[in-house]
Design a protein around this motif. Structure first.
Motif, mmCIF file in Angstrom:
data_model
loop_
_atom_site.group_PDB
_atom_site.id
_atom_site.type_symbol
_atom_site.label_atom_id
_atom_site.label_comp_id
_atom_site.label_asym_id
_atom_site.label_seq_id
_atom_site.Cartn_x
_atom_site.Cartn_y
_atom_site.Cartn_z
ATOM 1 N N THR A 96 -1.127 -11.548 -17.370
ATOM 2 C CA THR A 96 -0.622 -10.447 -16.556
ATOM 3 C C THR A 96 0.173 -10.977 -15.371
ATOM 4 O OG1 THR A 96 -2.511 -9.090 -17.168
ATOM 5 C CG2 THR A 96 -1.276 -8.404 -15.246
ATOM 6 N N SER A 120 3.930 -9.745 -15.221
ATOM 7 C CA SER A 120 4.355 -8.810 -14.168
ATOM 8 C C SER A 120 5.275 -9.493 -13.165
ATOM 9 C CB SER A 120 3.149 -8.187 -13.470
ATOM 10 O OG SER A 120 2.252 -9.167 -13.061
ATOM 11 N N THR A 173 8.766 -9.588 -15.057
ATOM 12 C CA THR A 173 9.429 -8.287 -15.106
ATOM 13 C C THR A 173 9.876 -7.872 -13.709
ATOM 14 O OG1 THR A 173 7.214 -7.366 -15.167
ATOM 15 C CG2 THR A 173 8.427 -7.330 -17.205
ATOM 16 N N GLY A 174 9.049 -8.200 -12.711
ATOM 17 C CA GLY A 174 9.435 -7.898 -11.341
ATOM 18 C C GLY A 174 10.713 -8.641 -10.962
ATOM 19 N N SER A 198 0.223 -5.094 -16.626
ATOM 20 C CA SER A 198 1.505 -5.511 -16.054
ATOM 21 C C SER A 198 2.354 -4.303 -15.689
ATOM 22 C CB SER A 198 2.276 -6.399 -17.023
ATOM 23 O OG SER A 198 1.483 -7.472 -17.429
ATOM 24 N N PHE A 212 3.567 -4.381 -11.910
ATOM 25 C CA PHE A 212 4.878 -4.990 -11.658
ATOM 26 C C PHE A 212 5.639 -4.343 -10.495
ATOM 27 C CE2 PHE A 212 8.524 -2.475 -12.857
ATOM 28 C CZ PHE A 212 7.987 -1.474 -13.632
ATOM 29 N N SER A 229 5.232 -6.578 -7.541
ATOM 30 C CA SER A 229 6.014 -7.819 -7.582
ATOM 31 C C SER A 229 7.495 -7.499 -7.428
ATOM 32 C CB SER A 229 5.714 -8.608 -8.860
ATOM 33 O OG SER A 229 6.498 -8.175 -9.928
ATOM 34 N N MET A 284 -0.972 -11.083 -8.297
ATOM 35 C CA MET A 284 -1.098 -10.316 -9.544
ATOM 36 C C MET A 284 -2.374 -10.698 -10.282
ATOM 37 S SD MET A 284 1.470 -8.301 -9.867
ATOM 38 C CE MET A 284 1.867 -8.057 -8.162
ATOM 39 N N SER A 287 -5.334 -8.164 -11.230
ATOM 40 C CA SER A 287 -5.739 -8.011 -12.632
ATOM 41 C C SER A 287 -7.236 -8.276 -12.802
ATOM 42 C CB SER A 287 -4.930 -8.968 -13.501
ATOM 43 O OG SER A 287 -5.617 -9.285 -14.677
#
Lengths: 271, 282
Positions: free
Chosen positions: A76, A80, A83-84, A142, A146, A149, A198, A202
């Motif tokens: 995760t 994340s 993707t962030g 995530s 995200f 992030s 993160m 998580s």
């Protein structure tokens, strides 16, 4: 100013102590009970023991829950953060309507009651060829985290000197060259800090994991099912251990994010 | 290829795909399914408002909805009452070099398991718990009191869970208020009362709204604290949703969820509206 007023000071310091007690009471209790001999976590104190820690480490289900949490946490954190980063690079400063819309949608996941996202994700899984497993926990945790992030990385990117891209371009850099040798090194500390944050988020996430997990258990899911059936101080031992792990990670994360701030200034001066 | 195009292809497209596929699509699915039928334990595609009708016609559901709302309002208000003066105290009464340390201290408990924290409170308030031991041994009451399983303990539980977040938000807002401005106002003869009501409060108004909204959302969706500390003595919408999910009636659960979402959207719109008005003043 305010601190010259004696009555106000007395009142507020009392309030301060009460709030501190409210914040710390559960933490103290969890740590204390993990070393307490009595099986039912009650009072008075009945003697010091490490029994619960031994029991914890010989409990296979608990151990596999811990292993699952570690796997989910690391994946995760990676997903994340990536993707962030992708969102921060592609969304910043764009004024097209679709991008504005995407930006608004991107910050929504943590703002929707978790139980609702949980139902949405689990319903979606019924129609989508993705099994309920650790993998689905990773995906949807995530999705949940995200935006944080994305927010932090966007802030950092906006802090970078504006002409960075053009300078690299004019000096003949290729895009991958700019990305890997200019942008990533500048963002490195932020990315590490974000990833650790993160992981910690998580580690304690329950609702979404519970909905999409199928038969796999992470630590919070294990704790929840244990609390519903029987009470054992083992879980307090677990709580104490996860507290120590998250605490270490948080201190490391904070160092990276903080170091980054100090350095950022020097770096900007170089351009 | 231009750099912009490359960015779009390598970052923009995957990111949009990610957001739309795994967030927007599930949400839309949920909304669509809330109009489906549930027959013989099967989900049947249709367009019907019967799920919504069921939510709004059942007294039980409406009552749970009401419970959810007033528990959320209670918890959000309590967390503001607890956290705001705390952050105010930290930023005006504590030496600056200790402020960050204190703030770090308040987030510490977040790093144990939050289910365990709720459970620790339950033990604290239980019949043989610390609180009962303390008050009976001091002779305040004769016998053990029942503190658990009522709405107030749920409100208490949710607000203590939210405290660190709220403290953080309030602190970052209050500590940013310009000290020079306050000094200047004081030199011009302003009393503490007006310093607070005319400078500090307006400057931190947005943070209060933010904390209220976050607390509201969290308490609306919570079912851990409601179960562990409330013992289902107060039935909330989230507990109802879980019950409905037990029999796999996803359309009804979806409709209940959408109603929950709408209830939270209303304060959000009000907040955004207030913010807009605020900006107009400036």
């Amino acid at each position: 100013m305010f601190n010259r007023n004696k009555t106000l000071k007395t009142f507020l310091s009392m309030h301060f102590i009460i709030v501190m007690l409210l914040i710390f009471m559960p933490l103290f209790m969890i740590i204390a009970f993990s070393f307490n001999e009595a099986t039912f976590p009650g009072f008075p104190w009945s003697g010091f023991t490490l029994e619960w820690y031994k029991k914890l480490f010989s409990d296979e289900k608990m151990m596999s829950a811990i292993a699952n949490s570690v796997i989910v946490g690391i994946s995760t954190a990676a997903l994340s953060t990536l993707t962030g980063l992708a969102g921060a690079i592609s969304l910043s400063k764009s004024k097209r309507i679709i991008d504005k819309f995407t930006r608004i949608v991107s910050f929504m996941p943590p703002l929707i009651p978790f139980i609702l996202s949980g139902i949405a994700f689990v319903t979606f899984l019924n129609y989508f060829p993705l099994p309920k497993s650790l993998f689905s926990i990773i995906i949807f945790q995530s999705v949940l985290f995200f935006p944080i992030s994305l927010g932090v990385i966007t802030l950092k990117i906006n802090e970078l000197p504006a002409g960075l891209r053009n300078v690299s371009k004019n000096l003949g850099s290729t895009y991958p060259g700019y990305f890997f040798k200019v942008l990533l090194p500048l963002l490195k500390n932020t990315l590490i800090g974000v990833a650790l944050l993160m992981f910690v988020l998580s580690w304690d996430e329950f609702v979404i994991s519970w909905f999409v997990s199928g038969f796999q258990e992470t630590i919070p899911i294990r704790v929840w099912s244990l609390l519903k059936s029987s009470i054992t101080p083992k879980i307090n031992a677990l709580g104490t251990i996860s507290f120590i792990i998250s605490l270490i990670l948080l201190i490391v994360a904070q160092r990276y994010l903080f170091k980054n701030k100090k350095r950022g200034k020097n770096e900007t001066q170089n351009y | 290829m231009e750099w912009e195009t490359k960015e779009k292809v390598f970052f923009g497209v995957p990111f949009r795909a990610w957001v739309f596929l795994f967030f927007l699509l599930p949400l839309v699915t949920l909304i669509v399914i809330s109009f489906f039928k549930f027959q013989n334990y099967q989900i049947v595609p249709a367009f019907t408002l019967s799920n919504y009708a069921e939510v709004f016609s059942s007294e039980f559901y409406l009552k749970s909805l009401g419970n959810s709302v007033w528990l959320a309002i209670g918890a959000s208000s309590l967390v503001i009452l607890l956290a705001y003066p705390f952050s105010f105290y930290v930023s005006f009464f504590i030496k600056e070099k200790y402020q960050n340390f204190l703030l770090m201290l308040t987030v510490l408990p977040l790093f144990t398991n939050f289910i365990l924290r709720a459970f620790a409170w339950r033990i604290f308030f239980s019949e043989k718990g610390l609180l009962n031991k303390a008050i009976t041994s001091m002779g305040i009451v004769g016998s053990s009191q029942d503190f658990l399983f009522n709405p107030f303990i749920i409100i208490f539980g949710i607000s203590t869970y939210l405290l660190p977040f709220a403290i953080f938000i309030f602190y970052s807002s209050i500590s940013n208020i310009s000290r020079e401005k306050l000094k200047a106002a004081e030199d011009l003869g302003a009393k503490n009362k007006s310093l607070f009501s005319r400078i500090v409060l307006p400057a931190s108004k947005n943070s209060i709204i933010l904390v209220f909204i976050i607390s509201f959302i969290v308490s609306m969706g919570d079912f851990i604290i409601v179960t562990l500390m409330g013992g289902s003595s107060v039935y909330t919408m989230s507990l109802q949703i879980l019950d409905v999910l037990q029999v796999n009636n996803i359309p009804l659960a979806a409709a209940m969820g959408v109603v929950l979402l709408l209830i939270f959207v209303i304060p959000l719109i009000i907040a955004i509206y207030l913010q807009r008005e605020d900006n107009k003043d400036v």
